[in-house]
Design a protein around this motif. Structure first.
Motif, PDB file in Angstrom:
ATOM      1  N   ALA A 166       0.712  -1.177   0.028  1.00 36.69           N
ATOM      2  CA  ALA A 166       0.068  -0.109   0.017  1.00 36.69           C
ATOM      3  C   ALA A 166       0.757   1.265   0.001  1.00 36.69           C
ATOM      4  N   GLU A 167       1.898   1.254   0.734  1.00 33.50           N
ATOM      5  CA  GLU A 167       2.724   2.344   0.915  1.00 33.50           C
ATOM      6  C   GLU A 167       3.556   2.628  -0.410  1.00 33.50           C
ATOM      7  N   LEU A 168       3.719   1.380  -1.115  1.00 34.18           N
ATOM      8  CA  LEU A 168       4.715   1.528  -2.440  1.00 34.18           C
ATOM      9  C   LEU A 168       3.742   2.184  -3.590  1.00 34.18           C
ATOM     10  N   ARG A 169       2.593   1.836  -3.373  1.00 32.28           N
ATOM     11  CA  ARG A 169       1.500   2.281  -4.395  1.00 32.28           C
ATOM     12  C   ARG A 169       1.199   3.783  -4.328  1.00 32.28           C
ATOM     13  N   VAL A 170       1.330   4.322  -3.015  1.00 32.55           N
ATOM     14  CA  VAL A 170       1.135   5.706  -2.781  1.00 32.55           C
ATOM     15  C   VAL A 170       2.160   6.355  -2.996  1.00 32.55           C
ATOM     16  N   ASN A 171       3.675   6.022  -2.866  1.00 37.24           N
ATOM     17  CA  ASN A 171       4.719   6.508  -3.461  1.00 37.24           C
ATOM     18  C   ASN A 171       4.926   6.692  -4.778  1.00 37.24           C
ATOM     19  N   PHE A 172       4.435   5.525  -5.640  1.00 35.71           N
ATOM     20  CA  PHE A 172       4.590   5.733  -7.034  1.00 35.71           C
ATOM     21  C   PHE A 172       3.451   6.708  -7.710  1.00 35.71           C
ATOM     22  N   PHE A 194       5.111  -1.930 -13.499  1.00 33.20           N
ATOM     23  CA  PHE A 194       4.210  -1.570 -12.263  1.00 33.20           C
ATOM     24  C   PHE A 194       2.705  -2.286 -12.283  1.00 33.20           C
ATOM     25  N   ALA A 195       1.939  -1.800 -13.239  1.00 34.09           N
ATOM     26  CA  ALA A 195       0.777  -2.428 -13.405  1.00 34.09           C
ATOM     27  C   ALA A 195       0.843  -3.954 -13.302  1.00 34.09           C
ATOM     28  N   LYS A 196       1.789  -4.657 -14.309  1.00 32.49           N
ATOM     29  CA  LYS A 196       1.763  -6.014 -14.144  1.00 32.49           C
ATOM     30  C   LYS A 196       2.146  -6.411 -12.681  1.00 32.49           C
ATOM     31  N   ALA A 197       2.905  -5.711 -12.069  1.00 35.19           N
ATOM     32  CA  ALA A 197       3.558  -6.285 -10.510  1.00 35.19           C
ATOM     33  C   ALA A 197       2.349  -6.405  -9.756  1.00 35.19           C
ATOM     34  N   VAL A 198       1.498  -5.015  -9.637  1.00 33.60           N
ATOM     35  CA  VAL A 198       0.197  -4.746  -8.820  1.00 33.60           C
ATOM     36  C   VAL A 198      -0.783  -5.750  -9.144  1.00 33.60           C
ATOM     37  N   GLY A 199      -0.847  -6.377 -10.560  1.00 34.27           N
ATOM     38  CA  GLY A 199      -1.781  -7.380 -10.796  1.00 34.27           C
ATOM     39  C   GLY A 199      -3.482  -6.726 -10.861  1.00 34.27           C
ATOM     40  N   SER A 200      -4.337  -7.639 -10.803  1.00 30.27           N
ATOM     41  CA  SER A 200      -5.782  -7.127 -11.119  1.00 30.27           C
ATOM     42  C   SER A 200      -6.530  -6.422  -9.891  1.00 30.27           C
ATOM     43  N   GLU A 201      -5.832  -6.731  -8.439  1.00 27.42           N
ATOM     44  CA  GLU A 201      -6.593  -6.293  -7.369  1.00 27.42           C
ATOM     45  C   GLU A 201      -6.831  -4.592  -7.198  1.00 27.42           C
ATOM     46  N   HIS A 202      -5.687  -4.019  -7.513  1.00 24.47           N
ATOM     47  CA  HIS A 202      -5.719  -2.456  -7.435  1.00 24.47           C
ATOM     48  C   HIS A 202      -5.558  -1.941  -8.855  1.00 24.47           C
ATOM     49  N   LEU A 203      -5.666  -2.697  -9.812  1.00 23.37           N
ATOM     50  CA  LEU A 203      -5.325  -2.177 -11.153  1.00 23.37           C
ATOM     51  C   LEU A 203      -6.598  -1.041 -11.492  1.00 23.37           C
ATOM     52  N   LYS A 204      -7.714  -1.074 -11.345  1.00 21.83           N
ATOM     53  CA  LYS A 204      -8.837  -0.430 -11.578  1.00 21.83           C
ATOM     54  C   LYS A 204      -8.815   0.808 -10.648  1.00 21.83           C
ATOM     55  N   SER A 205      -8.599   0.432  -9.340  1.00 24.98           N
ATOM     56  CA  SER A 205      -8.846   1.551  -8.382  1.00 24.98           C
ATOM     57  C   SER A 205      -7.761   2.524  -8.380  1.00 24.98           C
ATOM     58  N   GLU A 206      -6.288   2.015  -8.610  1.00 27.04           N
ATOM     59  CA  GLU A 206      -5.360   2.976  -8.303  1.00 27.04           C
ATOM     60  C   GLU A 206      -4.359   3.139  -9.317  1.00 27.04           C
ATOM     61  N   VAL A 207      -4.308   2.233 -10.426  1.00 29.57           N
ATOM     62  CA  VAL A 207      -3.353   2.414 -11.501  1.00 29.57           C
ATOM     63  C   VAL A 207      -4.010   2.807 -12.711  1.00 29.57           C
ATOM     64  N   ILE A 208      -5.206   2.714 -13.040  1.00 31.11           N
ATOM     65  CA  ILE A 208      -5.903   3.203 -14.079  1.00 31.11           C
ATOM     66  C   ILE A 208      -5.689   4.770 -13.776  1.00 31.11           C
ATOM     67  N   PRO A 209      -6.075   5.220 -12.706  1.00 32.41           N
ATOM     68  CA  PRO A 209      -6.085   6.680 -12.545  1.00 32.41           C
ATOM     69  C   PRO A 209      -4.850   7.416 -12.918  1.00 32.41           C
ATOM     70  N   MET A 210      -3.862   6.644 -12.363  1.00 35.19           N
ATOM     71  CA  MET A 210      -2.545   7.039 -12.624  1.00 35.19           C
ATOM     72  C   MET A 210      -2.257   7.297 -14.430  1.00 35.19           C
ATOM     73  N   PHE A 211      -2.605   6.157 -15.112  1.00 40.06           N
ATOM     74  CA  PHE A 211      -2.440   6.200 -16.511  1.00 40.06           C
ATOM     75  C   PHE A 211      -3.403   7.380 -17.092  1.00 40.06           C
ATOM     76  N   VAL A 212      -4.448   7.458 -16.740  1.00 42.96           N
ATOM     77  CA  VAL A 212      -5.358   8.634 -17.149  1.00 42.96           C
ATOM     78  C   VAL A 212      -4.579   9.934 -17.105  1.00 42.96           C
ATOM     79  N   GLU A 213      -4.078  10.223 -15.966  1.00 40.01           N
ATOM     80  CA  GLU A 213      -3.471  11.370 -15.392  1.00 40.01           C
ATOM     81  C   GLU A 213      -2.133  11.644 -16.218  1.00 40.01           C
ATOM     82  N   LEU A 214      -1.573  10.623 -16.434  1.00 37.51           N
ATOM     83  CA  LEU A 214       0.043  10.723 -17.214  1.00 37.51           C
ATOM     84  C   LEU A 214      -0.376  10.947 -18.658  1.00 37.51           C
ATOM     85  N   ALA A 215      -1.375  10.067 -19.110  1.00 39.41           N
ATOM     86  CA  ALA A 215      -1.828  10.419 -20.507  1.00 39.41           C
ATOM     87  C   ALA A 215      -2.393  11.932 -20.995  1.00 39.41           C
TER      88      ALA A 215
END
Length: 590
Positions: A166-172, A194-215
């Motif tokens: 959880a802390e690493l996701r916040v850092n990233f 990083f998305a592959k490492a996180v896996g499906s559990e937190h992909l939608k809730s945390e990684v997708i928002p990062m992707f949308v923001e960077l894009a």
């Protein structure tokens, strides 16, 4: 670490010298010593390496970039030298310092070494030593440390406990929102892994928002790197989620105001196609691909044009033909007459590959007119790209339908004013010969191949000679006897001595391809007759040709016909002629 201690034993004296060189003012000496660090470590033993050498290296980290680069590389292979995985954590302080230096190449090498040794940590050591290092780098004052940290999240995340994850996701996430564009760029480039490492559990809730923001970042250099992450993210999501969460952003990237972002979409298009699947491709990617093929920037059109064949190949089989004819071919037709030659050349390299996908009828109706247009293109590279891929079409419709229009283009290229263009078409001639067949070749192209033998550029004459050999290997010795050897032998009487020399060069390669019987009967008399040529260059090339022929000649022929001629050349007034004649006489055959 005292030198006196190291020199106590005489066998350690060279090691003491290396250690002293680590402190030397001369950069080259320091660099040499760093490259031999493993030798020093082996001599010191694992305990002294851990307790003395590594701390010493960590303290003297401020050095020339090339020394630091060598050090960063060496430390990645130091696990055994510090006592194995149990003590690998003691390498972290030195690599942490190296990951913060100003020079990018050094930082990248330090991150590479950290990634290597991360796998050698036990889970406990990873959590107590490696993860804190990643956090320190991620929250460092200088952007250099924060950019380096981006490459380390994916290697340690899967093995951490839930709290640390959880802390690493916040850092990233913080790195994705960093004030410095260089840091956001680094985060975007590593988001996919990083998305592959996180896996499906937190992909939608945390990684997708990062992707949308960077894009949607204000810097196009960040947005274009987010496109690469899109491939990884789309491949991890179910189709419905990809449609809802990723496609709106991807479509926006395909229409981005910056051509570099659109170029990146075009460059990764087939990977995106594979990641999202055939249904989304049909609905969303086909229109996007059409717009990229019509883009206002030539670089984007060229990148998209290179993907035409692969994109069409991967369309859903049920609707592939209709999709290509209805949606893709109209765009391709426009590109065939594009104003930019790089776009046309990129298309010419792949357009022939559509033929096997569309089949005979569609090829004749839709593709053949496009091929013929490109064969007449003013740009030689476009014409060459078409000719070099003729075999794709030949398999589908046969060469006869192509040959009527193919031939004028070949003749035009063969007579191009640029010798490199002529050279390129010579190199394709054996391929074309195999496709056209011997009858068509003799009727239309045989004379062309002979004309190249008297070209004013030596490289063309040389390539034409090798071309003859390949053609004989393809069509056989009988074809050479009837169609080639008489013309080559006739060149021995040419007024231009360069052409007479080309005759000898041809005989050199033809004798290998045609065998001893034909060589003695048809070519040897010509060579022997040229031994009296008035030009010394021709005479010494006669000696060289006879030397090459020696191994395939019957011993009686060698002694009765060839040796007397070489003996005569060995008494020639020209030094070079005598030299090559004596070289030939020294051969086993004589």
């Amino acid at each position: 670490m005292s030198t006196a201690e190291s020199t106590g034993d005489e066998s350690l004296y060279p090691i003491a010298v290396l250690i002293d060189e680590l402190r030397n003012e001369d950069v080259q000496l320091r660099l040499n010593s760093v490259k031999k660090l493993s030798t020093i470590a082996l001599a010191l033993g694992v305990e002294r390496t851990r307790n003395e050498l590594i701390p010493f290296l960590t303290e003297t980290i401020y050095d020339e970039d090339e020394v630091l680069l060598a050090l960063a590389e060496q430390l990645g292979n130091f696990t055994k030298l510090v006592g194995g995985p149990e003590f690998v954590y003691c390498l972290l302080p030195a690599l942490e310092s190296l990951a913060q230096v100003e020079e990018t190449v050094v930082r990248d090498k330090a991150v590479e070494s950290l990634r290597t040794i991360s796998h050698q940590h036990s889970t406990a050591d990873l959590e107590s030593h490696f993860v804190p290092l990643v956090k320190r780098l991620a929250s460092g004052d200088w952007f250099t440390s924060r950019t380096s940290s981006c490459g380390l999240f994916a290697v340690c995340y899967p093995r951490c406990n839930d709290k640390l994850k959880a802390e690493l996701r916040v850092n990233f996430r913080n790195l994705c929102q960093d004030d410095t564009p260089m840091v956001r760029r680094a985060a975007a480039s590593k988001l996919g892994e990083f998305a592959k490492a996180v896996g499906s559990e937190h992909l939608k809730s945390e990684v997708i928002p990062m992707f949308v923001e960077l894009a949607g970042d204000e810097q196009d250099s960040v947005r274009l790197l987010a496109v690469e992450a899109c491939v990884s993210i789309a491949s991890l999501l179910p189709q419905a989620d990809t449609e809802a969460l990723v496609m709106p952003t991807l479509k926006h990237c395909a229409e981005d105001q910056s051509w570099r972002v659109r170029y990146m979409v075009a460059d990764h298009f087939t990977e995106l196609q594979a990641a999202v699947g055939p249904e989304i491709t049909t609905v969303d990617l086909v229109p996007a691909f059409q717009s990229l093929l019509k883009d206002c920037e030539a670089e984007v059109r060229a990148a998209a044009a290179q993907k035409v064949k692969d994109f069409c190949q991967n369309l859903a089989p049920a609707t592939r033909e209709t999709q290509i004819v209805t949606n893709i071919l109209p765009c391709v037709t426009e590109l065939v007459s594009d104003a930019n030659q790089h776009v046309k050349s990129a298309l010419a390299g792949v357009i022939m590959g559509l033929s096997p996908i569309l089949g005979k009828n569609n090829t004749v109706e839709h593709l053949l007119p496009l091929f013929l247009t490109q064969l007449k293109d003013e740009c030689p590279e476009v014409r060459l790209n078409i000719i070099s891929n003729v075999d794709c079409v030949n398999e589908v419709i046969g060469i006869q339908q192509l040959s009527q229009s193919l031939l004028p283009a070949i003749v035009e290229l063969a007579e191009d004013t640029k010798w490199r263009v002529r050279l390129a078409i010579i190199n394709y001639m054996p391929l074309l010969a195999g496709q056209l067949g011997v009858e068509f070749f003799d009727e239309k192209l045989n004379q062309l191949c002979m004309t190249w033998l008297v070209d004013h550029v030596f490289a063309i004459r040389e390539a034409a000679t090798l071309n003859l050999k390949k053609l004989v290997e393809k069509f056989g010795a009988e074809w050479a006897q009837n169609g080639v050897i008489p013309k080559v032998v006739a060149m021995a009487r040419d007024q231009n001595y360069l052409h007479r020399m080309t005759c000898l060069f041809c005989i050199n390669v033809l004798s290998e391809a045609c065998g001893p019987e034909m060589t003695v009967k048809l070519m040897l008399p010509t060579v022997l007759g040229m031994a009296g040529d008035r030009v010394a260059n021709v005479r010494f090339n006669v000696a060289k040709t006879l030397q090459r022929m020696g191994p395939i000649l019957d011993s009686s022929v060698a002694q009765t016909q060839v040796k007397p001629v070489l003996d005569k050349l060995n008494t020639d007034t020209d030094f070079d002629v005598k030299f090559y004649a004596s070289e030939a006489l020294a051969g086993e055959a004589f």
